[in-house]
Scaffold this motif. Structure first.
Motif, short mmCIF file in Angstrom:
data_model
loop_
_atom_site.label_atom_id
_atom_site.label_comp_id
_atom_site.label_asym_id
_atom_site.label_seq_id
_atom_site.Cartn_x
_atom_site.Cartn_y
_atom_site.Cartn_z
N HIS A 1 -8.81 2.99 9.27
CA HIS A 1 -7.60 1.93 8.40
C HIS A 1 -6.53 2.97 8.27
O HIS A 1 -6.51 3.84 7.72
CB HIS A 1 -8.50 1.65 6.91
CG HIS A 1 -9.70 0.61 7.19
ND1 HIS A 1 -10.68 0.86 8.22
CD2 HIS A 1 -10.20 -0.56 6.44
CE1 HIS A 1 -11.59 -0.10 8.01
NE2 HIS A 1 -11.16 -0.77 7.01
N CYS B 1 -13.80 2.59 6.39
CA CYS B 1 -14.33 1.68 5.17
C CYS B 1 -15.73 1.97 4.50
O CYS B 1 -16.36 2.44 5.48
CB CYS B 1 -13.72 0.52 4.79
SG CYS B 1 -14.44 -0.53 5.86
N CYS C 1 -9.69 -6.76 7.74
CA CYS C 1 -11.15 -6.15 7.55
C CYS C 1 -11.97 -6.93 7.07
O CYS C 1 -12.03 -7.39 6.01
CB CYS C 1 -11.34 -4.73 7.29
SG CYS C 1 -12.75 -3.93 7.20
N GLY D 1 -15.05 -5.94 6.37
CA GLY D 1 -16.00 -5.30 5.75
C GLY D 1 -15.39 -4.98 4.34
O GLY D 1 -16.24 -5.05 3.23
N CYS D 2 -14.07 -4.64 4.12
CA CYS D 2 -13.42 -4.33 2.80
C CYS D 2 -12.44 -5.17 2.45
O CYS D 2 -11.65 -5.00 1.27
CB CYS D 2 -13.25 -2.90 2.84
SG CYS D 2 -11.75 -2.41 4.00
N HIS E 1 -15.85 -0.52 11.13
CA HIS E 1 -14.34 -1.34 11.38
C HIS E 1 -13.27 -0.45 11.79
O HIS E 1 -12.32 -1.14 11.63
CB HIS E 1 -14.30 -2.28 10.04
CG HIS E 1 -15.15 -3.26 9.69
ND1 HIS E 1 -15.65 -4.32 10.31
CD2 HIS E 1 -16.17 -3.13 8.60
CE1 HIS E 1 -16.52 -4.98 9.83
NE2 HIS E 1 -17.07 -4.44 8.86
N PHE F 1 -9.33 -4.88 3.85
CA PHE F 1 -8.06 -4.21 4.03
C PHE F 1 -7.35 -4.99 4.87
O PHE F 1 -7.65 -5.58 5.98
CB PHE F 1 -8.28 -2.99 4.70
CG PHE F 1 -7.28 -1.76 4.96
CD1 PHE F 1 -6.53 -1.15 4.17
CD2 PHE F 1 -6.86 -1.72 6.33
CE1 PHE F 1 -5.34 -0.40 4.46
CE2 PHE F 1 -5.73 -0.99 6.78
CZ PHE F 1 -5.22 -0.44 5.52
ZN LIG Z 1 -12.56 -1.92 5.83
#
Ligand SMILES: [Zn+2]
Length: 435
Positions: free
Chosen positions: A255, A246, A315, A317-318, A252, A320
């Protein structure tokens, strides 16, 4: 869809696909017969995992030989369509032995796969009318299938074979003005140096996204950071059509955005015993691939040899919420040192954290056939070109400590001058085999 709904959908596709391959391929019918089960007996993924492994690279090679001898086509006895319906075939590069036509697709297969490539390009902000520098080994290799997806997005590939050399690649990139690039992380790194040598800067290429495949590079924080800072854009790591990383500073993992394409990463086995593993956050195992929608040459219960770590949490980070995976190594690259499993990629990851004091190039010296290694493991490392040679013992101590904590290894380090270990632009050989 919720995780449960996705699993239901996958099981529905799985039932259909198993009936399809049983009807259409002699090899899969034989595998079912040997196991004593019929496709109708399989309703769930858990049930499916009770079947033995149907295929691996060795079985695939035998299968190809048989179809060549009996039917005059190289795709294997697991081919489910007529050979004249095949519109693309691709092999993997960089592996030893007879190539396998693993990536063999009908027109419908290609159109199905194209959706994932379009999804990834969209995610990276690359749209119709733009140009993309595509620098892999072209032609018969699997990566070439990605070009269909790129073109179907309306994006024009500037496909310069990696074997043309970095100077040509940079020249074409400068002339064609691509907004994105697809290449290995090794090549992305190499081009940084090559551009500097030629008195320019990769930042001037004006790329907005780089998509890389085939190595662990992007999973190493220093490598990701260096490539992103040098090019001034985001680098995404992808695994065929199965997924991509991502838009986060931190890596990470891949995905998994393609649950209707493949059971990946739900079917996981122990790399040594080949028995199924339960999925939980952080579990490590060999991935078994089962393609749920492909009609030409689908792989069913195929042990890939790829050892991955699966993450089931969201996740950070994002956001997901599906599964994510990080590549750990190849089951056939695995070494056993004092009873512990060691993957070369884990060593590379630790060593890369010492760049620029080291160049990052390394060789693991094997004096006997793997996997068992008589300790200590010997590792050749290049020190960085600016590093004061008289202080190597200090650096050696630090690296040894890091390898001990992070990879449970106490190796011998053999120092080499910078630039003496040959750098490969495709897949870097990590072993020096002296047996
Ligand atoms: Zn992510």
């Amino acid at each position: 869809m919720s995780e449960e709904e996705i699993k239901d959908h996958q099981e529905e596709l799985l039932c259909k696909q198993l009936k399809y391959v049983y009807r259409n391929s002699q090899l899969y019918r034989k595998k079912f017969e040997e196991s004593g089960a019929f496709p109708e007996d399989i309703q769930t993924i858990e049930n499916f995992q009770k079947l033995p492994i149907f295929m691996d690279k060795a079985i695939e090679r035998t299968s190809q030989q048989e179809s060549t001898d009996r039917f005059g086509h190289p795709f294997g006895m697991h081919l489910c369509s007529s050979p004249d319906e095949i519109v693309f075939t691709g092999t993997t590069s960089g592996t030893s032995g007879v190539p396998t036509f693993t990536y063999t697709f009908t027109r419908a297969d290609i159109e199905f796969l194209n959706r994932y490539i379009r999804h990834m390009l969209n995610y990276g902000g690359i749209h119709a009318g733009e140009r993309l520098l595509f620098s892999h080994a072209l032609g018969i290799y699997a990566t070439s299938s990605i070009l269909f997806g790129v073109r179907s997005q309306g994006v024009l590939p500037i496909d310069v074979d990696v074997r043309a050399g970095s100077k040509s690649i940079l020249q074409y990139a400068k002339m064609a003005g691509p907004t994105a690039a697809m290449m290995t992380p090794s090549l992305a790194e190499h081009l940084i140096h090559k551009a500097a040598e030629l008195g320019t800067d990769v930042r001037n290429l004006g790329l907005q996204a780089i998509f890389t495949v085939g190595e662990i590079g992007v999973g190493v924080p220093k490598i990701k950071k260096r490539i992103e800072e040098s090019y001034g854009c985001r680098i995404y790591d992808y695994l065929g059509e199965l997924g991509f990383s991502c838009d986060s500073d931190e890596y990470h993992g891949i995905h998994c955005v393609a649950p209707d394409l493949n059971l990946f990463p739900l079917d996981l086995i122990d790399p040594e015993t080949k028995t199924p593993l339960a999925i939980y956050n952080g579990v490590i195992g060999e991935r078994v691939t089962t393609e749920l929608n492909l009609k030409g040459l689908p792989r069913i219960r195929y042990a890939t040899g790829d050892v991955i770590q699966v993450f089931t949490d969201e996740c950070s980070g994002c956001g997901f919420s599906g599964k994510r995976v990080k590549f750990v190594g190849r089951s056939d690259d695995m070494l056993i040192v004092k009873g512990a499993n060691v993957y070369p990629s884990a060593i590379k990851k630790v060593v890369s954290n010492f760049i620029p004091d080291v160049t990052g190039e390394l060789r693991i010296v094997l004096n006997n056939p793997p996997p068992r290694v008589v300790p200590p493991l010997q590792i050749k490392l290049e020190y960085g070109s600016h590093y004061d040679k008289s202080r190597l013992c200090v650096l050696e101590e630090k690296i040894k400590n890091a390898l001990h904590t992070e990879a449970r290894l106490t190796p011998d380090i053999i120092w080499c001058e910078p630039g003496t270990l040959e750098k490969s632009l495709t897949k870097t050989p990590l072993f020096e085999k002296n047996y």
